[in-house]
Design a protein around this motif. Structure first.
Motif, mmCIF file in Angstrom:
data_model
loop_
_atom_site.group_PDB
_atom_site.id
_atom_site.type_symbol
_atom_site.label_atom_id
_atom_site.label_comp_id
_atom_site.label_asym_id
_atom_site.label_seq_id
_atom_site.Cartn_x
_atom_site.Cartn_y
_atom_site.Cartn_z
ATOM 1 N N THR A 58 0.662 -0.925 -0.101
ATOM 2 C CA THR A 58 0.429 -0.295 -0.050
ATOM 3 C C THR A 58 1.083 1.520 0.217
ATOM 4 N N ASP A 59 1.887 0.553 0.338
ATOM 5 C CA ASP A 59 2.551 2.272 0.188
ATOM 6 C C ASP A 59 3.580 2.010 -1.702
ATOM 7 N N GLU A 60 2.892 1.379 -2.105
ATOM 8 C CA GLU A 60 3.321 1.458 -3.392
ATOM 9 C C GLU A 60 5.700 0.804 -3.412
ATOM 10 N N LYS A 61 6.046 0.987 -2.393
ATOM 11 C CA LYS A 61 7.517 0.373 -2.140
ATOM 12 C C LYS A 61 7.479 -0.454 -3.203
ATOM 13 N N ASP A 62 8.814 -0.514 -3.984
ATOM 14 C CA ASP A 62 9.503 -1.352 -5.036
ATOM 15 C C ASP A 62 7.948 -1.658 -6.083
ATOM 16 N N ARG A 63 7.562 -1.041 -6.469
ATOM 17 C CA ARG A 63 6.270 -1.507 -7.278
ATOM 18 C C ARG A 63 6.225 -0.237 -8.091
ATOM 19 N N ALA A 64 5.673 -0.121 -9.544
ATOM 20 C CA ALA A 64 6.205 0.655 -11.211
ATOM 21 C C ALA A 64 5.409 1.500 -11.159
ATOM 22 N N GLY A 65 4.251 0.706 -11.086
ATOM 23 C CA GLY A 65 2.703 0.982 -10.505
ATOM 24 C C GLY A 65 1.728 0.471 -10.228
ATOM 25 N N THR A 66 0.172 1.105 -10.036
ATOM 26 C CA THR A 66 -0.733 0.021 -9.038
ATOM 27 C C THR A 66 -1.818 0.848 -10.392
ATOM 28 N N ILE A 67 -2.944 -0.156 -10.277
ATOM 29 C CA ILE A 67 -3.920 0.366 -10.447
ATOM 30 C C ILE A 67 -5.304 -0.461 -9.399
ATOM 31 N N MET A 68 -6.362 -0.309 -9.189
ATOM 32 C CA MET A 68 -6.700 -0.684 -8.408
ATOM 33 C C MET A 68 -8.290 -0.766 -8.475
ATOM 34 N N PHE A 69 -9.001 -1.013 -9.031
ATOM 35 C CA PHE A 69 -11.050 -1.325 -9.318
ATOM 36 C C PHE A 69 -11.985 -2.019 -8.077
ATOM 37 N N CYS A 77 -5.228 5.117 -10.049
ATOM 38 C CA CYS A 77 -4.011 4.401 -10.705
ATOM 39 C C CYS A 77 -2.725 5.061 -10.377
ATOM 40 N N SER A 78 -1.582 4.523 -10.615
ATOM 41 C CA SER A 78 0.016 5.341 -10.508
ATOM 42 C C SER A 78 0.893 4.955 -11.054
ATOM 43 N N ILE A 79 1.571 5.339 -11.682
ATOM 44 C CA ILE A 79 2.613 5.412 -12.229
ATOM 45 C C ILE A 79 3.851 5.739 -11.798
ATOM 46 N N ARG A 80 4.704 5.207 -11.068
ATOM 47 C CA ARG A 80 6.033 5.763 -10.486
ATOM 48 C C ARG A 80 6.761 5.578 -11.034
ATOM 49 N N SER A 81 7.100 6.814 -12.147
ATOM 50 C CA SER A 81 8.113 7.445 -12.977
ATOM 51 C C SER A 81 9.026 6.280 -13.826
ATOM 52 N N ASP A 83 10.097 4.883 -17.673
ATOM 53 C CA ASP A 83 9.530 4.344 -18.791
ATOM 54 C C ASP A 83 9.541 3.429 -19.291
ATOM 55 N N GLY A 84 8.292 3.824 -21.006
ATOM 56 C CA GLY A 84 8.329 2.706 -21.452
ATOM 57 C C GLY A 84 6.755 1.441 -21.051
ATOM 58 N N LEU A 85 6.549 2.037 -20.253
ATOM 59 C CA LEU A 85 5.150 1.219 -18.976
ATOM 60 C C LEU A 85 3.868 2.506 -19.165
ATOM 61 N N GLU A 86 2.165 1.854 -19.286
ATOM 62 C CA GLU A 86 1.488 2.705 -19.083
ATOM 63 C C GLU A 86 0.866 1.893 -18.522
ATOM 64 N N ILE A 87 0.351 2.347 -17.670
ATOM 65 C CA ILE A 87 -0.883 1.948 -17.303
ATOM 66 C C ILE A 87 -2.648 2.455 -17.328
ATOM 67 N N MET A 88 -3.447 1.830 -17.450
ATOM 68 C CA MET A 88 -5.059 2.879 -17.628
ATOM 69 C C MET A 88 -5.949 2.428 -17.194
ATOM 70 N N LYS A 138 11.575 -2.727 -14.350
ATOM 71 C CA LYS A 138 12.552 -3.451 -12.788
ATOM 72 C C LYS A 138 11.247 -4.272 -11.775
ATOM 73 N N ASP A 139 10.782 -3.472 -11.335
ATOM 74 C CA ASP A 139 9.727 -3.345 -10.284
ATOM 75 C C ASP A 139 8.248 -4.300 -10.790
ATOM 76 N N PRO A 140 7.409 -5.307 -10.226
ATOM 77 C CA PRO A 140 7.233 -5.425 -10.643
ATOM 78 C C PRO A 140 5.735 -4.720 -11.370
ATOM 79 N N ILE A 141 4.693 -4.512 -11.206
ATOM 80 C CA ILE A 141 3.185 -3.539 -11.140
ATOM 81 C C ILE A 141 2.399 -4.430 -10.535
ATOM 82 N N GLN A 142 1.270 -3.442 -10.063
ATOM 83 C CA GLN A 142 0.618 -3.888 -8.634
ATOM 84 C C GLN A 142 -1.516 -2.919 -9.097
#
Lengths: 404, 263
Positions: A58-69, A77-81, A83-88, A138-142
């Motif tokens: 939940t603090d999104e540490k070591d996660r490249a991005g998060t999307i929640m429904f 929905c967030s993406i943590r800087s 490059d090369g990744l899109e989440i929406m 590098k980091d997983p997205i969740q």
């Protein structure tokens, strides 16, 4: 000639098909309200705890991005800087990228069953995840999918596209909110892995004991693409039916399904994996390890060899801990060409008493010995399971009564 | 007030009758093992030696129908396997089961109070590369023995049951097994002569099954029993009995000693 008077035949007119736990979709409540937050820390405390229980950081540490429904709308929905990744959300992606229609409902046929049809009919939202060519994330997205309304229905449609040479790990946590026990989760996922790309898709589920779960996932692999599907269910569930498919269409592609299930009392689980090997030098492995702890579990696996020079292995193994449950292992192999190497192992039974006593003779208590054997059985032969997923299994074993 | 013998008694088996697979295997076995004593159990195939060790360990493959097993003054006849292990009984099985998914390293860690020593010990047992392997799965005869001894070393029992420690072991490994058995029993690996002072301090006692007698070269065994047809038919000095068995066979050995006893 039949005279139509046989009573038992008459009764069977209303019987359920043997492998279908009927779910009446219309009895569930559609909640289209939206709970939106700009930070996961602003989620209600109980919601955060539920998310953490299914592996969401939940603090999104070591996660490249998060999307929640929550229910049917995106909450975060967030993406943590990266490059090369899109989440929406799909609703946004559809407007942004007209080419997305080329991926929608192409891997999954909307008419394949009533659940899929419902998601199609509802024009369900979901997540769109896109890795651009050559990007190794590098980091997983969740992603987190939560049913937040009592007896609520959640219908989602997700599309994942990993372009040539891309890499991504996705951790999906699905759960019912802390106050929700009954609901219906329908989630259609279409995954496209292009040439030389790889995706590792791990799911941890934690549902209410009266929740019906119907994920429908299909993955299409291009040349040298790799797909790993880890599915972990350790908590009780009402009825779960999941049989993801992977089409190995590109030469040299490979896929791996790892399933770990603990069928707790009153859970009805029908789970498996299908690999269709359509190109030369493709390989597939389906490993299913299940513990029947008073519930009902069907462990399936199906390998289809449609091309020469293919290799695949399937294992469905279940241990029955307690009386009162039911477990079935259904491995299937099908070949339409001669030069395939496909094998399977299926086993159903209890833990051998001599194994338990062997460990007890070293001083372990009976329950510690059983836990150690169960842990080894569930995760010992699965390679590449992350430390996080391993510790989830450890925690579940610790709190489960595995005594006879 | 207990007599000196009673104080020094570790194991007392009284008129033990045991069934396995629905058949009576032990038909009234009685014997004792004293503190620090190394005892050897001889007997032809199928005489019930492994059943006796299993019954002492409490394995449920065998069922005690009559008699008692007293360990350190406590009746353990109906006690669970792990309770016996906690009291200090340890066993090297002849054919331990495969435990898929549980690695040798994980088990050693779970049973050892000094898990930092496991890596060092595994090198001594030539088992370092086996720590990540599932216990006994694909192990050779010698590897199983080394694994069993390494587990016992981690467990540190006071009373050790060894079921044919040398069976299936090649000539090169027999000396390693022998030295490690010696170390388990007498603390020191390199000496064939046990140090009485240390032994009495450690109070490690043992009951060892052997067919070939090779393990006798590495232990200073005190007493031997011959088990035949479910009964202890003879007791004496290990090397004497072993010599008789080698020269006259089990029947010859037992009848000879029976004659001597009656004289």
């Amino acid at each position: 000639m039949q005279d139509g008077s046989n009573e038992s035949v008459k009764k069977s007119f209303n019987a359920r098909p043997s492998y279908d736990h009927k779910v009446d979709i219309e009895t569930y409540v559609v909640d289209d309200s939206q709970i939106k937050v700009d930070s996961l820390s602003k989620m209600e405390k109980n919601t955060r705890k539920t998310m953490e229980n299914v592996g969401i950081v939940t603090d999104e540490k070591d996660r490249a991005g998060t999307i929640m429904f929550i229910n049917n709308k995106v909450s975060y929905c967030s993406i943590r800087s990266q490059d090369g990744l899109e989440i929406m959300p799909m609703s946004e992606a559809g407007e942004k990228y007209h080419w997305l229609k080329d991926y929608c409902w192409k891997a999954v046929n909307p008419e394949s069953d009533e659940y899929t049809k419902r998601a199609y009919h509802d024009n369900a939202d979901g997540y769109f995840i896109h890795v651009l060519p050559g990007y190794h994330i590098k980091d997983p997205i969740q992603s987190c999918m939560m049913i937040g309304t009592k007896k609520g229905i959640q219908t989602l449609h997700n599309v994942i596209v990993i372009e040539n040479g891309g890499y991504l790990e996705i951790i999906t946590g699905c759960a019912t909110g802390s106050h929700v026990n009954e609901g219906l989760h329908i989630s259609i996922s279409e995954i496209y892995v292009k040439d030389d790309a790889e995706v590792v898709f791990s799911m941890v589920h934690n549902w209410g004991t009266k929740t019906a779960v119907r994920p429908r996932t299909t993955c299409i692999l291009n040349k040298n693409a790799r797909y790993t599907n880890n599915y972990i269910l350790l908590e009780p569930v009402g009825t779960l039916q999941s049989n993801p498919s992977c089409f190995l269409n590109g030469k040299g592609s490979s896929c791996k399904f790892n399933t770990i299930c603990l069928a707790q009392k009153e859970s009805d689980i029908d789970i498996g994996g299908i690999a269709i090997l359509n190109a030369p030098n493709t390989s597939a492995e389906i490993i299913s390890r299940n513990i029947c702890n008073g519930g009902r579990i069907i462990a399936r696996g199906r390998l289809v060899g449609n091309s020469n020079d293919t290799k695949a292995h399937l294992e469905c193994k279940s241990i029955m801990i307690k009386d009162g449950g039911r477990t079935e292992a259904i491995p299937e192999l099908e070949a339409t060409v001669p030069n395939v190497e496909m094998t399977h192992e299926a086993a159903v039974g209890k833990i051998a008493r001599e194994q338990i006593e062997y460990l007890m003779s070293r001083g372990l208590s009976e329950s510690d010995a059983i836990s150690m054997i169960v842990r080894g059985f569930l995760i010992g032969s699965i390679n590449g399971l992350s430390e996080n997923l391993r510790s989830k299994v450890d925690d579940a074993i610790k709190k489960t009564d595995l005594g006879n | 007030m207990k007599s000196g013998d009673e104080v020094n008694l570790v194991l007392e088996v009284k008129d033990l009758h045991v069934e396995a697979g629905g058949k009576e295997i032990l038909k009234g076995v009685s014997f004792t093992v004293m503190k620090g004593e190394t005892c050897v159990l001889f007997g032809p195939n199928g005489s019930g030696k492994s059943t006796l060790l299993s019954a002492i360990m409490g394995l449920t493959t065998c069922k005690v129908t009559h008699g008692e097993i007293i360990f350190n003054g406590k009746n353990i006849t109906g006690m669970a396997v792990n309770e016996r292990a906690k009291m200090g009984i340890g066993m090297m099985m002849q054919r331990p089961p495969n435990v898929t998914g549980v690695t040798l390293g994980d088990l050693c860690k779970a049973i050892s109070s000094e898990d930092h020593l496991i890596l060092k010990k595994s090198s001594e047992f030539k088992m370092k590369s086996f720590l990540e392997r599932d216990i006994n799965v694909g192990f050779s005869g010698g590897e199983i023995k080394r694994s069993e001894l390494m587990q016992l070393m981690a467990q540190k029992p006071d009373f050790i049951l060894l079921d044919e420690p040398e069976s299936g072991v090649d000539l090169e490994n027999i000396s390693l097994i022998g030295r490690k058995v010696h170390e388990l029993l007498y603390s020191k690996e390199d000496s064939k002569c046990k140090d009485r002072t240390e032994l009495e301090y450690k109070h490690v006692s043992s009951l060892i099954i052997t067919h070939t007698g090779q393990i006798l070269d590495y232990t200073d065994a005190d007493r031997a029993f011959v088990l035949m047809d479910g009964l202890i038919r003879c007791t004496g000095r290990p090397m004497d009995i072993f010599k008789d068995i080698r020269e006259k066979g089990y029947e010859g050995c037992v009848s000879c000693r029976m004659v001597q006893t009656s004289q």
